[in-house]
Design an enzyme around this catalytic site. Structure first.
Site, PDB file in Angstrom:
ATOM      1  N   THR A   1       7.491   3.807   3.480  1.00  0.00           N
ATOM      2  CA  THR A   1       7.668   4.460   4.777  1.00  0.00           C
ATOM      3  C   THR A   1       9.025   5.134   4.831  1.00  0.00           C
ATOM      4  O   THR A   1      10.021   4.591   4.346  1.00  0.00           O
ATOM      5  CB  THR A   1       7.569   3.416   5.913  1.00  0.00           C
TER       6      THR A   1
ATOM      7  N   PHE B   1       0.805  -1.213   0.000  1.00  0.00           N
ATOM      8  CA  PHE B   1       0.000   0.000   0.000  1.00  0.00           C
ATOM      9  C   PHE B   1       0.843   1.270   0.000  1.00  0.00           C
ATOM     10  O   PHE B   1       0.301   2.369  -0.033  1.00  0.00           O
ATOM     11  CB  PHE B   1      -0.934   0.021   1.216  1.00  0.00           C
TER      12      PHE B   1
ATOM     13  N   ASP C   1      -2.892  -8.208  10.905  1.00  0.00           N
ATOM     14  CA  ASP C   1      -1.579  -8.435  10.276  1.00  0.00           C
ATOM     15  C   ASP C   1      -0.483  -8.533  11.336  1.00  0.00           C
ATOM     16  O   ASP C   1       0.570  -7.896  11.238  1.00  0.00           O
ATOM     17  CB  ASP C   1      -1.262  -7.316   9.283  1.00  0.00           C
TER      18      ASP C   1
END
Length: 632
Positions: free
Chosen positions: A53, A50, A167
């Protein structure tokens, strides 16, 4: 420096060098470098399905603290894009709701810039459990109990707020460096169980191998997180990913044969219940797991180690005075004569204060009251070279992890650096105001820590030969020092009868360990970074949990002060040298005596294991060095 967040930037790999810290716009593409006119990305630290970072700084705050920028972008494999975008927005909502918990990152901002979506959240300084596993090896029962005890209340908290993480895996659990607590991160796949989920049943969310069967079918429940936590524990215990432990044909877990140490029946049954495919047979709540975890382990159940490390992870406060009746009786050797003296080295004219093996195990270096250093061949026992210290008695020696540099201290305030291969003096470190009594290298060889009679320990940048910080807090001489394998903790022992545990980055004292009834003479940390050993003039050795500072066990058996201690590199043996002229070898797994080595005619000042753990060197007041070898 600044890293450009623009996905279309033509030279992203070069941004750290081309965009200086003060730049407002990228020199390659012209994009704004400050997110929300506030947050500056420094470097990428991760990427997933997605987004990616970045480590960043908050430039609106005077201290410019670190933070984390999470940039959303859609990989082509994820369809439709609205669904992935909604996942990202949901993460912001979850973090905003849950961020008040101390073990969940705070959300600082959720914004859009240049048609890209961003989250800014708290930076958690520490290693995730996947990194810790790869660096330190598999976990044992004590570490798994510590993880469960610390993280299950976090799951209870998020489940109470009707959130399912979905997750949980080693990469999403970070051990925070400042307090060693576990922090749960990455709520990008989380689900609000109390409302209408935007993902229809059948949507697969989670990481392969860690995902519960019902979650894989798109029907996650609170119990699904518990299943993922169980799979995480198996990965940490065996070092194998869950997919390698699951028999797809029989639809069953096969993990016990891959354990390196036997688990208690209590923990084994907990893990089996966490991993039940049938929801009705699995734990339903985190509280139920905690209840079973708190049940006493029967005395005949196997434990590793035998002293109570599992309970040691729950309290940071060691006892201030250890009553004599708690010490076990002196144990008897399990197998006598397991080690034998194979060589006695004699060339010094005075007592031997320090001995150390080179990292390749081929050389042994000794330091003496005759003001010399001697380098020996371990294989032949011949003297290769003598270095004239000339300043005074040699107090401590250490060899760099790359085997190139020998560091020594004498009866003065300086630290001497030598080329181990040539014997030539290279440099001289100054900064202490009294004699330096102990030296330790960081595992990566980039830093050096020295302990002194000036009541301080100093952390040095080894390559630059400059002090980084001074650790102050002891009330008497600091005579011993040790560094944890992960370079997160420094342990110092002092004549003030205490041991202090310092956080590496901040230099702040995390714990002060009290319990010895006389001066602390030596400290050592085992290869796993779990155990700290300290020896004292009170004739005892104390074992402590390094993470929490809790006292674990008292080893007795010496008749006089214990001057020296050392863990074997394989983590199985603790050696102790005493003024009673003996060396004792103890089994680390249970604290039992393996052997007593006799032969020196004076106090034992130092002991050191060879890198392969097969030999032990000892230095004595009698002026000799003895090499002991493990019996076949």
């Amino acid at each position: 420096m600044s890293y450009c967040l623009n996905l279309e930037c033509p030279a992203p790999a070069d941004q750290k060098t081309l965009n200086p810290e003060q730049a407002r716009f990228c020199s390659n593409c012209g994009a704004k470098l400050l997110l929300n006119d506030r947050y500056r990305a420094l470097r990428p630290i991760g990427q997933g399905g997605f987004g990616r970072t970045f480590l960043a700084v908050d430039e609106l705050k005077p201290s410019r603290p670190y933070c984390v920028i999470k940039q959303f972008f859609r990989e082509q494999a994820i369809e439709p894009p609205e669904k992935a975008a909604e996942l990202f927005r949901q993460e912001a909502v979850r973090l905003d709701e849950l961020g008040q918990h101390p073990q969940i990152p705070n959300l600082f901002a959720y914004c859009e810039q240049d048609q890209q979506r961003y989250l800014v959240q708290e930076f958690i300084d520490g290693q995730n459990l996947d990194q810790e596993l790869r660096m330190q090896g598999v976990f044992d029962e004590a570490q798994i109990r510590e993880l469960l005890t610390d993280l299950l209340p976090v799951l209870k908290y998020i489940h109470t707020h009707q959130v399912i993480h979905r997750d949980i895996k080693p990469e999403n659990i970070i051990r925070r460096a400042s307090d060693r607590h576990f922090v749960l991160v990455d709520f990008g796949a989380s689900k609000f169980a109390g409302g209408t989920d935007f993902l229809k049943p059948g949507t697969k969310i989670g990481s392969q191998g860690y995902t519960a069967p019902e979650q894989a079918a798109g029907n996650a429940t609170f119990s699904s997180d518990l299943y993922s936590l169980g799979a995480t524990c198996l990965h940490l215990l065996t070092g194998l990913p869950p997919l390698a432990l699951f028999n797809a044909q029989q639809q069953s877990w096969v993990w016990q044969p891959h354990l390196q140490a036997t688990l208690s029946k209590n923990l084994e049954s907990i893990l089996e219940k966490l991993l039940q495919a049938d929801l009705q047979r699995r734990y339903q709540t985190a509280e139920a797991v905690l209840h079973d975890l708190a049940k006493p382990v029967m005395a005949d159940e196997p434990r590793s180690p035998q002293w109570d490390i599992s309970s040691a992870q729950t309290s940071p406060s060691p006892p201030s005075n250890l009553p004599a009746q708690t010490a076990p009786p002196t144990p008897q050797p399990l197998t006598p004569n397991t080690w034998n003296c194979v060589r006695t080295l004699q060339a010094h004219d005075s007592w031997i204060r320090a001995v150390a093996f080179s990292p390749d195990g081929q050389l042994l270096v000794s330091g003496s009251g005759d003001k010399t250093l001697k380098i020996w061949s371990v294989e032949t026992g011949t003297l290769i070279r003598a270095l004239e210290e000339q300043v005074g008695w040699v107090r401590a020696i250490a060899i760099s992890p790359n085997g190139k540099t020998l560091v020594t201290t004498a009866n003065d305030k300086s630290i001497q650096l030598w080329d181990l291969n040539t014997g030539k003096r290279q440099d001289n470190l100054t900064g202490h105001t009294d004699w330096v009594r102990a030296i330790a290298f960081s595992p990566d060889g980039q830093a050096l820590v020295t302990a002194s009679q000036d009541k301080t320990a100093v952390v040095w940048d080894f390559d630059a030969a400059v002090p980084l910080q001074t650790l102050k807090g002891h009330n008497h001489w600091v005579v011993s020092v040790a560094i944890s394998p992960d370079r997160q903790t420094i342990a110092t022992g002092s004549r003030d009868q205490t041991i202090k545990l310092w956080h590496w980055e901040s230099g702040k004292c995390r714990h002060t360990l009290t319990g010895h009834k006389a001066e602390v003479l030596s400290v050592a940390i085992d290869v796993t970074g779990k155990l700290l050993a300290s020896s004292s003039a009170d004739n005892t050795v104390q074992l402590w949990a390094l993470n929490t500072g809790k006292h674990l066990h008292t080893i007795t058996g010496h008749d006089n002060a214990v001057n020296a201690i050392a863990f074997s590199p394989d983590g199985k043996i603790l050696a102790t040298g005493s003024n009673d002229q003996t060396i004792k070898l103890w089994r680390v797994a249970n604290g039992k005596l393996l052997d007593t080595l006799n032969g020196h005619e004076g106090w034992i000042w130092s002991v050191a294991f060879s890198p392969d753990s097969q030999q032990l060197a000892s230095g004595s007041w009698d002026g000799s060095i003895k090499l002991w070898m493990r019996s076949p």
